[in-house]
Design a protein around this motif. Structure first.
Motif, PDB file in Angstrom:
ATOM      1  N   PHE A 128       0.848  -1.191   0.000  1.00 46.05           N
ATOM      2  CA  PHE A 128       0.000   0.000   0.000  1.00 46.05           C
ATOM      3  C   PHE A 128       0.885   1.243   0.000  1.00 46.05           C
ATOM      4  O   PHE A 128       2.038   1.209   0.449  1.00 46.05           O
ATOM      5  CB  PHE A 128      -0.967   0.007   1.185  1.00 46.05           C
ATOM      6  N   HIS A 133      -3.785   3.362   0.177  1.00 45.01           N
ATOM      7  CA  HIS A 133      -4.437   2.584  -0.867  1.00 45.01           C
ATOM      8  C   HIS A 133      -3.673   1.275  -1.097  1.00 45.01           C
ATOM      9  O   HIS A 133      -2.460   1.292  -1.334  1.00 45.01           O
ATOM     10  CB  HIS A 133      -4.497   3.386  -2.169  1.00 45.01           C
ATOM     11  N   ASN A 151      -9.018  -2.861  -0.488  1.00 46.35           N
ATOM     12  CA  ASN A 151      -8.657  -1.712  -1.322  1.00 46.35           C
ATOM     13  C   ASN A 151      -7.955  -0.611  -0.537  1.00 46.35           C
ATOM     14  O   ASN A 151      -7.205   0.181  -1.122  1.00 46.35           O
ATOM     15  CB  ASN A 151      -9.922  -1.128  -1.975  1.00 46.35           C
ATOM     16  N   HIS A 152      -8.185  -0.563   0.771  1.00 44.27           N
ATOM     17  CA  HIS A 152      -7.579   0.480   1.602  1.00 44.27           C
ATOM     18  C   HIS A 152      -7.371  -0.088   3.000  1.00 44.27           C
ATOM     19  O   HIS A 152      -8.168  -0.911   3.478  1.00 44.27           O
ATOM     20  CB  HIS A 152      -8.482   1.716   1.658  1.00 44.27           C
ATOM     21  N   LYS A 154      -7.861   1.175   5.739  1.00 47.98           N
ATOM     22  CA  LYS A 154      -8.939   1.520   6.671  1.00 47.98           C
ATOM     23  C   LYS A 154      -9.950   0.385   6.799  1.00 47.98           C
ATOM     24  O   LYS A 154     -10.640   0.269   7.817  1.00 47.98           O
ATOM     25  CB  LYS A 154      -9.642   2.799   6.222  1.00 47.98           C
TER      26      LYS A 154
END
Length: 450
Positions: A128, A133, A151-152, A154
């Motif tokens: 990432f 990301h 995808n992230h 978070k």
């Protein structure tokens, strides 16, 4: 990629333009305006043809590079039916296109090959960028975290909030252990971070490994080692008891039954008393061993407080000075951090330091210029440490992985729980106890505190 023929034609056209310009200038000076106008029109036509000639090639090369940029290798230029210079240029562009297409296909095949290997790997991997990301995550990561697609970073907060903050704050080359429970099972993960540079962009490369199986194996190995030591110690105590009991029983019982008192001589009674004394001593030793085992299993929870390290080590020096052989040793206290304090149970840490000191003093008995050092400080990761270092004979490599096994000892005296108990005390403090040894040069035990 422009051909020699193209250059020759270009030079010829430029020379023709220059010649017409010179002649036109000459007629203008002679005031022959009609011829000058004719030559100007000819000069203009030649200029237009030259521009068209150059633009034709420029557009062709521009189309070629745009196609390459868009990874389109289907563009082909005719190599016949045009002027010689254009045919040669077209041929060169087609050849270059074929070469770049071959390299592109090879790189694509290699990339697909490596991606397939990564997908099949038993270790989870993801990358990432600084914005969080996720650019790549293999199926193993999604399987370990039971979350897809990723995808992230978070999104990791939905798996476990602490896991997200771990990923967010992990430093390059740092290794962390993390345990979480999902709807299927409890997983123990080893997470390692690294930095890579890809297309001038800094990326975080994270590897994730489920170490449950490895921990289970180590736990099983530890139990096997412990059972082996326990069996050895118990057998050493029980075997003489059994043997002596059989001998004593032979004094008072034969094939006919119980031997009468008047048939027993004083020598048998004396031997029986001696045998019973040995049995008693062996029983006491076995009870002492069991008591050591109980003390190992019942280490109290640390009652932590702030402790100044320097006075603590001075105290250990005084206590260790009572050990036989201390007077022949050079003892040094080395502090690499002023007013260092640790948050620990003073009684338990004193027990650990004193045990390690006694072991070092005993190991230095036959060492010339014997030296014992206590070194305290803070390492590069901000963790506080105390090192007990000696220049004795060291620990043989073949027993290095055995020294922390409970009841394992190479000494004639002692129970063999000192090092294992010390390590357990450090674990209860949230720290570690590690050893480093070079034969006949150095042995260092490091207490690392959180």
């Amino acid at each position: 990629m422009v051909s020699k023929n193209f250059y020759i034609k270009l030079i010829f056209k430029v020379l023709m333009l220059a010649s017409v310009a010179l002649i036109m200038t000459f007629f203008l000076l002679k005031q022959q305006y009609i011829l000058s106008i004719f030559l100007f029109l000819l000069f203009s036509l030649q200029t237009i043809f030259l521009i068209r000639y150059l633009n034709h090639n420029n557009r062709k090369i521009a189309f070629f590079f745009n196609a390459i940029k868009n990874e389109d290798f289907t563009l082909r230029f005719p190599e016949k039916g045009d002027v010689g210079s254009f045919n040669e240029l077209n041929h060169s562009l087609n050849t270059l296109n074929n070469m770049m297409q071959a390299v592109y296909l090879k790189n694509q095949a290699q990339e697909q090959y490596y991606q397939e290997i990564i997908k099949q790997a038993e270790i989870g991997m993801l990358t990432f960028n600084d914005k969080g990301h996720i650019l790549f995550a293999n199926p193993k990561v999604e399987n370990l975290l039971n979350y897809t697609p990723l995808n992230h970073i978070k999104q990791l907060a939905q798996v476990d909030e602490k896991l997200y903050y771990l990923f967010k704050n992990i430093e390059p080359f740092e290794r962390k252990l993390f345990q979480f429970t999902n709807e299927r099972e409890t997983i123990q993960l080893a997470i390692k971070s690294n930095k890579i540079l890809l297309n001038k962009e800094k990326l975080n490369l994270i590897t994730i490994q489920d170490i449950n199986d490895e921990l289970d194996k180590k736990e099983t190995d530890s139990w096997i080692k412990l059972i082996r030591v326990l069996t050895h110690e118990i057998m050493n105590s029980v075997t003489p008891i059994t043997s002596i009991s059989e001998s004593i029983l032979g004094y008072f019982k034969d094939e006919k039954g119980i031997v009468m008192a008047d048939e027993i001589d004083k020598n048998k009674i004396y031997n029986a008393a001696k045998g019973l004394e040995v049995i008693k001593n062996q029983g006491n030793d076995l009870m002492s061993f069991v008591q050591s085992y109980r003390s190992f299993l019942n280490v109290p929870a640390p009652d932590k407080e702030l402790i100044k390290v320097e006075p603590l080590l001075e105290k250990i020096k005084v206590l260790a000075s009572q050990e036989k052989g201390f007077e022949t040793i050079s003892f040094d206290l080395i502090s690499k951090a002023e007013d260092l304090e640790i948050y620990a149970d003073q009684k338990l840490i004193t027990q650990v330091l004193l045990n390690l000191s006694k072991n070092a003093i005993q190991a230095l008995k036959e060492t010339a210029n014997a030296q014992l050092q206590f070194i305290s400080g803070i390492n590069e990761k901000g963790k506080k440490y105390i090192i007990i270092r000696d220049n004795g004979p060291g620990i043989p490599p073949e027993i290095m992985n055995q020294i922390f096994v409970p009841f394992y000892t190479t000494k004639n005296e002692g129970t063999g729980i000192g090092l294992s108990l010390s390590k357990q005390i450090m674990h209860l403090h949230g720290g570690t106890l590690t050893v480093y040894s070079i034969t006949n040069k150095e042995t260092s035990f490091t207490l690392l505190f959180e």
